[in-house]
Design a protein around this motif. Structure first.
Motif, short mmCIF file in Angstrom:
data_model
loop_
_atom_site.label_atom_id
_atom_site.label_comp_id
_atom_site.label_asym_id
_atom_site.label_seq_id
_atom_site.Cartn_x
_atom_site.Cartn_y
_atom_site.Cartn_z
N GLU A 1 25.48 20.68 63.66
CA GLU A 1 26.70 20.24 62.96
C GLU A 1 27.98 20.52 63.73
OE1 GLU A 1 27.39 20.97 58.97
OE2 GLU A 1 25.92 19.41 58.51
N PHE A 2 28.06 21.70 64.32
CA PHE A 2 29.29 22.03 65.04
C PHE A 2 28.97 23.00 66.17
CE2 PHE A 2 28.87 25.77 62.52
CZ PHE A 2 29.50 26.78 63.23
N LEU A 3 29.84 23.02 67.16
CA LEU A 3 29.69 23.96 68.26
C LEU A 3 31.06 24.55 68.56
CD1 LEU A 3 27.51 21.77 70.67
CD2 LEU A 3 26.71 23.77 69.40
N ALA A 4 31.18 25.86 68.46
CA ALA A 4 32.44 26.51 68.81
C ALA A 4 32.17 27.45 69.97
CB ALA A 4 32.98 27.29 67.62
N LYS B 1 36.89 33.74 63.87
CA LYS B 1 37.80 32.60 63.91
C LYS B 1 37.17 31.38 63.23
CE LYS B 1 40.97 34.26 66.75
NZ LYS B 1 42.36 34.31 66.60
N VAL B 2 35.88 31.22 63.44
CA VAL B 2 35.21 30.10 62.81
C VAL B 2 35.10 30.36 61.30
CG1 VAL B 2 33.04 28.82 62.72
CG2 VAL B 2 34.00 29.48 64.90
N GLY B 3 35.09 31.64 60.94
CA GLY B 3 35.00 32.00 59.54
C GLY B 3 33.56 32.12 59.07
N MET B 4 32.74 32.72 59.93
CA MET B 4 31.33 32.83 59.58
C MET B 4 30.83 34.21 60.00
SD MET B 4 28.20 30.82 61.15
CE MET B 4 27.87 32.24 62.15
N GLY C 1 31.66 17.03 74.81
CA GLY C 1 32.66 16.40 73.95
C GLY C 1 32.74 17.04 72.57
N ARG C 2 31.64 17.63 72.13
CA ARG C 2 31.60 18.17 70.78
C ARG C 2 32.10 19.60 70.68
NH1 ARG C 2 25.71 18.35 68.89
NH2 ARG C 2 26.63 19.72 67.36
N MET C 3 32.07 20.32 71.78
CA MET C 3 32.37 21.75 71.70
C MET C 3 33.84 22.01 71.43
SD MET C 3 30.31 24.28 74.14
CE MET C 3 29.65 23.26 75.40
N THR C 4 34.09 22.89 70.49
CA THR C 4 35.46 23.28 70.18
C THR C 4 35.76 24.58 70.90
OG1 THR C 4 35.30 22.24 68.03
CG2 THR C 4 37.04 23.88 68.33
N ILE D 1 37.80 27.82 71.74
CA ILE D 1 38.72 28.71 71.04
C ILE D 1 39.31 29.71 72.02
CG2 ILE D 1 38.81 30.55 69.31
CD1 ILE D 1 36.65 28.73 67.85
N ALA E 1 45.04 33.97 72.19
CA ALA E 1 46.16 33.40 71.45
C ALA E 1 46.82 34.43 70.55
CB ALA E 1 45.70 32.20 70.63
#
Lengths: 323, 451, 667
Positions: free
Chosen positions: C412-415, C549-552, C618-621, C623, C627
């Motif tokens: 579903e997602f990659l961070a 940060k991802v909230g998991m 392209g999918r990886m977010t 972080i 920051a």
């Protein structure tokens, strides 16, 4: 009318109860002992848990007249500041709950304070006043070890608080405190993790939790107090959440922090917008202290008796919440 | 409850279309969670998701804005509320409590005008910022006199460009005061169970916020519900306790209810009156109000020696703890250094500065500490990002004029940037460049043994 | 005191059994099984020095029983099956003891993870990749058919393969006529059928040789990972898909800086030795250095299978963004300066000669795509080889190298985030560190009481140094036995001669000069300890902050997949003890070895895998950890053994509780 259900936090942990000083019955010479800590809720949240022990105020005295103190303080203490025994008496009669004898790095001769002189100052204070005593060395690991070990050995059983115990010298200070029935005050530079780490290290040495105070270092008003403030809030929250390495009562030194700022120390060549000197200096000290009281301080070390008087009045109010 | 990035992500289209300007939907979701972007930036989000996200983004403590009439050129605005945490370390406190000086309508006008002028002119400089008070409160005194009240309010308005709080127990008197500053978004103090209907009508008429006063939380919640039903949304709470312990208890309970229980009837800023305390306790009461949840603070006395430390405390408590804090670049003296003592260099990231300064100061060693503007980055980060390089260090040395203060030109650079020493020797040819330890904790030993 | 007989059953060639001793001995009550074994002439391995900590001396009691003082490391079913730790078990009656094969024991120890062996993807067909070899017989030219050589070849190939048209280079055209005629118009062509960046373009003739190359003969490709510290290269037969040689060496650029930032800064320096006027001297120098490393690895690998490097027709390359830029001589200053952008993330397929690789001059170089400045192709390809992008449950993937990169997610997602760990875990930047090759200490145990070490050396000979996995074990052992405290400070009050003040401050001697291959003491200094602590703290902080940060919660990740260049082996228990890996069921860790080169290998073999890497990138977010203050905070918290928040490491706390005095030794 609707009834608002007041949310009460319930905590699994509590702050350790620590008693300073020992009377003759317990092998010391103090006229009485003082006890801090024991909290089961955040400061002054009496509606959750009546606060076990109120924050106490200690006055700081030195082993000889400190040339680098503000003239406001030196004028106030006058001749009493010339030797530790008379200073101790003056501080006791000003109403301090305890005394902090903060040893100077150098003697009046400009040479490093000797162990003999440090022991003599400590004994003089113990004879002059029956208040529980905290002895802080100058804050340099090697010199601190050299001064605190003989003091500890010369005052066995008094339940003094020995400071400053840092990551560089904790082994020596914790060992001598355990061997001679004293307490230690650990100090770390404004960081929750470092505070916990030092606590773990001294506990690994085997020193019991009821012999540890921690000084998280706070910074003064305008000079980083926001770090100290949040570090203390976080430590206290962690303690209540059950983290055993944050449960020591906290000792803070807003007197030293405030009086080294230009705002408190200096009266000439400062902006007119700073206002009148003495009142500003006292506000600087009391506001620094007040912020720390709100965030969980258990022993507050001050320098000016008027600051002590005002802060104590505030703590009185905080302790007595009308129903 | 605010949603986490991942929770928000699940409501987004998950197409990574980049139309919002970010590379992925997750990146966008995290910006939304951090409240750094608006949902509107996504053109593809569905209606249901929109509704859910809007709900989650409503602030638990309502934002209240006070400002003088638009007719007043250069009028100053004040925002209070919008808070989201109980402890500043959890995120940050957001809107600094407004600090107001109170005047009484039975004082001589001339003395009021003098104090207002003094406050209006007062500005104190603290680490590069100019700090001031935010406005004035005018209190109607017994025997109540609407005309007198109105004239004092007008006099204050004439002398000030800042927001105002009007304090009167009687709607007729209040009405006269509000009329005198028509066009202001003021704060009305206050509504009680007895007079709330009339006060609410005034608040509506004059587009002003209204303080609800009650001495129990039940009473406060009841009152805000009733006032809200009258169509007034901008409310402020006065729990009426003036005793330190009771104030702390009430204000903590109110903030907790608003944040943790999402209890809307108490989701408003709180007003505190340290000025009601004994003179030598006013500063301490105000200090507690700053730290513990007041949104408006009304002071009685204007004395720079009290106001300056309070303004600084407010600045400190409301500093965002998540942002690396910078100290002012320049030359700092530690333990009264002599011209022969060494010059230590580091960056203006405050934690870096404090660790170096504390170590050296604690060790009782005299030194000159030169703080380079590395845009608030630590030594390694600054070096990596090109903000702490030979060029910037050399510039700092020159700008600070330290060369004129020392006779021995020894510059100690942090061990982590030992690699810069060659370039520094070129840039500062008359300086001896020494590579210090990598960590501040090793500085005292280094200074004693090597320097 | 009663005597008992102890009979040993020795599994054939299990251990060194002296023929002169009978397998049965008589010993008094209370004798340790290890002692009985010694009397029987059986050498039971006790790496931890008989402290019951390592589990290597497990034996099976097959007759009678022994008293087990400790069963640490034995599962309940093991004990039920008669297993006992020889060093912790006491003979109190007549017993028969079976000594299992050593490998069998090691297989039972779930804490030790060996990297998954490389196997050819199931169902592999050479047609899945882009290089096609075709043997073809042309009709000789004659007066009736005066078609030109190139058209003739194209027609023949078209008839045989259906490839409509081909492109060709001038150098190959120059040689064309000769090759065709050399063996009577029998030739073998290598054709690049397609490239990912220009899928519609004509196929290209890469190589032409006279005669028919047998179908089973290898067609060579290479998969390369350029790490900041270590470069790895796999030589692959594209016909079968098999990896025929694996080689690795330190990146020649190390001498110009240990981390990417130093390299970037060096790359923008003018170089007095270089005639280049602009600031490109450093860039060219670094490019030459890494090319030298790669070409020498290529030569080594080819030599191993007697192949000619010039016969390698394709190279697929993974590496972090900086390494990729430096390899191609692309200025990379912008990577380190705000706003931290690369020059290029998706690189076109490039000719080998342009890149400077000494493979076939017509060969193709495919550089894999990265995500951001600090998350490069090594991570996109690492994610591919870990399978994270296609997983149903949430997983955590970490690549432990000079930079620690971490990816959290599922289909579903990659961070992802990156943190600078330094080269310590690759054995560099540490006084006696080395790569995981022959002579490296890869496992260490220290005796609780004597502080004497026992260790295992790769290859079994004398030690030359300590590799990454050895350093992890060493740090853990120093800590558990009280040689260092939780902050990493040496306890100078210990009486052991191995703890001493050396040239660089306090240190511990692992191997005395007389026993080392180098003739010098092999030591770990307090500076080394600091470096290792920082490295492990950066990585642990990286994944706590990423999860935050991802909230998991971190615990939600079902598996922890570990890639990196430690060597082929990592001791999960030791890595947990120092707080490098989270304290959780050892079964949830999977050690994948060098995932970057493995991903490059998969991309080399399969167009679909290559496309998947592109999709992953392209999918990886990404972080950015710096920051705000949260990384700094998490880092300080992790800069302690195992961690400041002890509740995160309950099993380590339990292990410490068994030896509380170690923490406060005052001898």
């Amino acid at each position: 009318m609707p009834q608002v259900e007041i949310p009460k936090d319930s905590w699994s942990g509590s702050v350790t109860t620590v008693t300073l000083g020992a009377t003759a019955a317990d092998g010391g010479t103090r006229s009485h002992t003082i006890t801090v800590g024991g909290h089961k809720a955040l400061p002054f949240m009496h509606f959750e848990q009546k606060m076990a022990h109120r924050p106490l105020i200690a006055l700081e005295i030195k082993d000889h007249r400190p040339d680098d103190w503000s003239p406001l303080l030196l004028d106030l203490w006058g001749d009493a500041a010339n030797d530790p025994a008379s200073w101790a008496k003056a501080a006791e009669s000003a109403g301090a709950d305890a005394l902090v004898l903060w040893l100077s790095q150098n003697g009046t001769d400009g040479k490093p304070t000797t162990p003999q002189a440090a022991v003599a100052s400590t004994k003089a204070v113990l004879q002059a006043s029956g208040l529980p005593l905290l002895v802080f060395a100058p804050g340099q690991a090697e010199l601190d070890n050299a001064l605190l070990v003989p003091i500890s050995e010369a005052t066995t059983g008094e339940r003094l608080v020995l400071g400053i115990c840092e990551d560089k010298n904790y082994r020596t200070i914790a060992a001598t405190a355990m061997a001679n029935g004293h307490l230690i005050s650990t100090r770390t530079p404004m960081d929750v993790n470092l505070a916990k780490q030092l606590n773990i290290l001294v506990r690994d040495m085997g020193i019991p939790p009821d012999r540890i105070l921690m000084d998280p270092t706070t910074g003064g008003l305008g000079y980083g107090i926001e770090y100290g403030y949040s570090v203390m809030e976080r430590l206290r929250l962690a303690a209540l959440q059950g983290d055993g390495n944050t449960q020591s009562p906290m000792i803070v030194t807003p007197g030293a922090e405030a009086w080294k700022t230009k705002e408190a120390k200096v009266g000439h060549d400062v902006p007119a917008t700073w206002g009148e000197w003495l009142e500003r200096a006292i506000n600087w000290e009391t506001l620094t202290a007040m912020a720390l009281v709100e965030s969980g301080a258990d022993i507050i070390v001050l320098r000016h008796p008027e600051s002590m008087r005002r802060l104590r009045a505030a703590i009185d109010e905080l302790m007595s919440v009308p129903a | 409850m605010p949603l986490s990035g991942l929770q928000i992500y699940k409501l987004l289209p998950k197409t990574n279309c980049k139309d919002c300007g970010l590379p992925t939907c997750l990146a966008f979701a995290m910006k939304l969670a951090a409240k750094q972007m608006e949902l509107a930036a996504c053109p593809h989000v569905g209606a249901e998701a929109k509704a859910q996200l809007a709900d989650a983004s409503e602030p638990p403590v309502r934002l209240i804005t006070l400002k003088p009439s638009a007719k007043i050129a250069g009028g100053r605005e004040l925002k209070s509320g919008n808070e989201t945490v109980l402890f500043r370390h959890e995120k940050t406190f957001i809107n600094k409590p407004g600090m107001f000086l109170r005047v009484h309508d039975n004082e001589p006008i001339a003395s009021i005008q003098a104090r207002v002028a003094a406050v209006e002119a007062y500005s104190v400089r603290y680490v590069g910022m100019d700090l001031t008070l935010d406005g004035f409160a005018v209190q109607a005194e017994a025997p109540l006199d609407a005309t007198r009240f109105a004239s004092v309010v007008s006099a204050v308005r004439a002398a000030s460009k800042r927001p105002m709080i009007l304090i009167a127990p009687d709607a007729a008197v209040m009405s006269a005061g509000l009329k005198a500053i028509e066009g202001d978004n003021a704060l009305i103090h206050g509504a009680t169970a007895a007079n709330y209907e009339a006060m609410a009508a005034l608040a509506k008429q004059y587009h002003s916020a209204l303080v609800a006063c009650a001495d129990t939380l039940d009473g406060l919640a009841d009152l805000t519900n009733k006032i809200k039903a009258k169509g007034v949304d901008d409310l402020v709470l006065d729990p009426t306790s003036r005793q330190l312990g009771a104030s702390l208890t009430r204000q903590t309970q109110i903030r907790r209810l608003a944040l943790k229980k999402d209890f809307r009837p108490l989701g408003y800023p709180i007003i505190a009156f340290p000025g009601d305390a004994a003179p030598d306790q006013e500063a301490l009461q105000a200090a507690q109000a700053i730290a513990k949840y007041a949104g408006f603070i009304v002071l009685e006395r204007f004395a720079p020696e009290m106001v300056y430390p309070l303004l600084v405390l407010r600045e400190n408590i409301y500093t965002d703890p998540q942002k690396p804090i910078q100290v002012l670049p320049g030359l700092y003296e530690i333990n009264n250094p002599k011209p022969t003592d060494p010059v230590l260099v580091t960056t203006n990231f405050s934690i870096t500065y404090f660790s170096v300064a504390n170590e050296v100061e604690g060790a009782g060693l005299p030194a000159w500490l030169l703080i380079v503007d590395a845009e608030g980055m630590s030594v390694l980060t600054g070096w990596a990002a090109g903000k702490f390089d030979a060029e910037r260090i050399a510039k700092a040395v020159k700008d600070s004029g330290v060369a004129n203060k020392v006779t021995r030109h020894r510059l100690v650079v942090p061990g982590h940037v030992a690699v810069l020493s060659g370039e520094l020797e070129e840039a500062l040819s008359n300086w001896e460049i020494r590579v210090g330890p990598r960590e501040a904790v090793d500085l005292p030993a280094f200074m004693k043994q090597v320097l | 005191m009663a005597d008992h007989s102890v009979h040993f059953d020795v599994t054939p060639d299990a251990t060194a059994l002296s023929e002169t001793h009978p397998p049965t001995v008589r010993v008094p009550t209370g004798t340790l099984v290890t002692e009985a074994a010694r009397l029987a002439g059986i050498d039971l391995g006790q790496p931890c020095g008989g402290q019951g900590r390592c589990g290597r001396c497990a034996v099976q009691v097959t007759g009678g029983d022994v008293r087990r003082r400790s069963t640490l490391r034995l599962k309940q079913e093991d004990v039920a099956a008669g297993y006992a730790l020889a060093c912790q078990s006491v003979v109190e009656s007549d017993v028969t003891i079976t000594i299992p094969l050593q490998e069998k024991i090691e297989r039972r120890l779930t804490t030790e993870r060996t990297a998954i062996e490389v196997s050819v993807p199931t169902g592999y067909s050479a047609a899945a990749q882009t290089m096609r070899r075709v043997a073809v017989q042309l009709q000789p030219a004659d007066m009736q058919d005066q078609t030109d050589d190139w058209s003739r070849l194209q027609s023949a190939l078209r008839r045989q393969t259906g490839i409509p048209s081909l492109s060709v280079s001038l150098p190959l055209l120059r040689r064309l006529g000769g090759i065709l005629r050399e063996q009577d118009w029998a030739v073998t062509a290598v054709i690049e059928t397609d490239t990912w960046d220009h899928p519609a373009d004509a196929a290209r003739l890469v190589d032409l040789v006279s005669g028919h190359v047998p179908d089973h003969a290898p067609l060579w490709g290479v998969a390369i990972d350029i790490g900041t510290t270590t470069v790895s290269l796999w030589l692959v037969d594209l016909i079968t898909g098999a990896v025929r040689a694996q080689v690795a060496e330190y990146n020649g650029q190390i001498s110009r800086g240990e981390d990417v930032i130093s390299r970037i800064i060096y790359s923008s320096k003018k170089n007095s030795a270089s005639p280049l006027p602009s600031g490109e001297g450093g860039l060219i120098e670094l490019r030459d250095l890494v090319l030298k490393t790669i070409n020498s690895l290529l030569a080594t690998a080819c030599k191993r299978v007697l192949a000619d490097p010039a016969s390698v027709v394709k190279a697929t390359i993974a590496g972090n963004s900086t390494m990729m830029h430096l390899l191609l001589g692309i200025p990379c200053e912008s990577i380190r300066l705000a706003p931290f952008v690369t020059a290029v993330n998706h690189l076109p397929v490039l000719p080998a000669t342009v890149v400077g690789l000494h493979i076939h001059p017509e060969g193709s170089v495919d550089c894999l795509p990265g995500v951001a400045s600090y998350v490069g192709a090594d991570i996109s390809s690492g994610v591919l080889s870990s399978g994270l992008d296609d997983a149903e449950p949430m997983m955590l993937f970490m690549d432990v190298g000079t930079n620690g990169e971490i990816v959290l997610g599922n289909r579903e997602f990659l961070a992802t985030c990156a943190c600078s760990a330094g080269p310590a875990f690759e054995g560099a930047g540490v006084q006696n560190g080395m790569r995981a090759t022959e002579g490296a200490i890869e496992e260490v145990w220290i005796n609780n009481d004597t502080h004497e070490p026992t260790f295992r050396v790769i290859g079994g000979g004398k030690a030359r140094g300590v590799c990454g996995s050895g350093l992890i074990a060493l740090l853990a052992e120093l800590f558990l036995t009280g040689v260092i405290d939780r902050s990493g400070h040496f306890n100078m009050n210990l009486s052991s001669v191995r703890v001493r003040r050396g040239e660089h401050g306090p240190e511990y001697v692992i191997v005395w000069a007389a026993d080392s291959q180098t003739g010098y003491d092999i030591v770990i200094t307090h500076v080394d300890v600091d470096n290792l602590m920082r490295a492990k703290a950066a990585i642990y902080a990286g994944f706590t902050v990423l999860a935050d940060k991802v909230g998991m919660p971190l615990e939600m990740a079902e598996q922890v997949l570990i890639g990196g260049s430690f060597g082929k082996y990592i001791n999960v228990e030791k890595a947990v003890e120092i707080g490098l890996l989270p304290d959780r069921s050892w079964d949830s860790f999977k050690f994948l070895g060098n995932t970057s080169v493995r991903g490059a290998y998969l991309a080399l073999l399969d167009r679909a895998a290559r496309a998947r890497i592109r999709d992953i990138a392209g999918r990886m977010t990404y972080i950015e950890l710096t920051a705000d203050n949260s990384f700094y905070e998490a880092f300080t918290s992790a800069l302690f053994l195992p961690h400041t928040d002890l509740s995160r490491f309950p099993t380590v706390q339990a292990a410490l509780a068994q030896n509380p005095k170690n923490l406060s030794k005052e001898e």
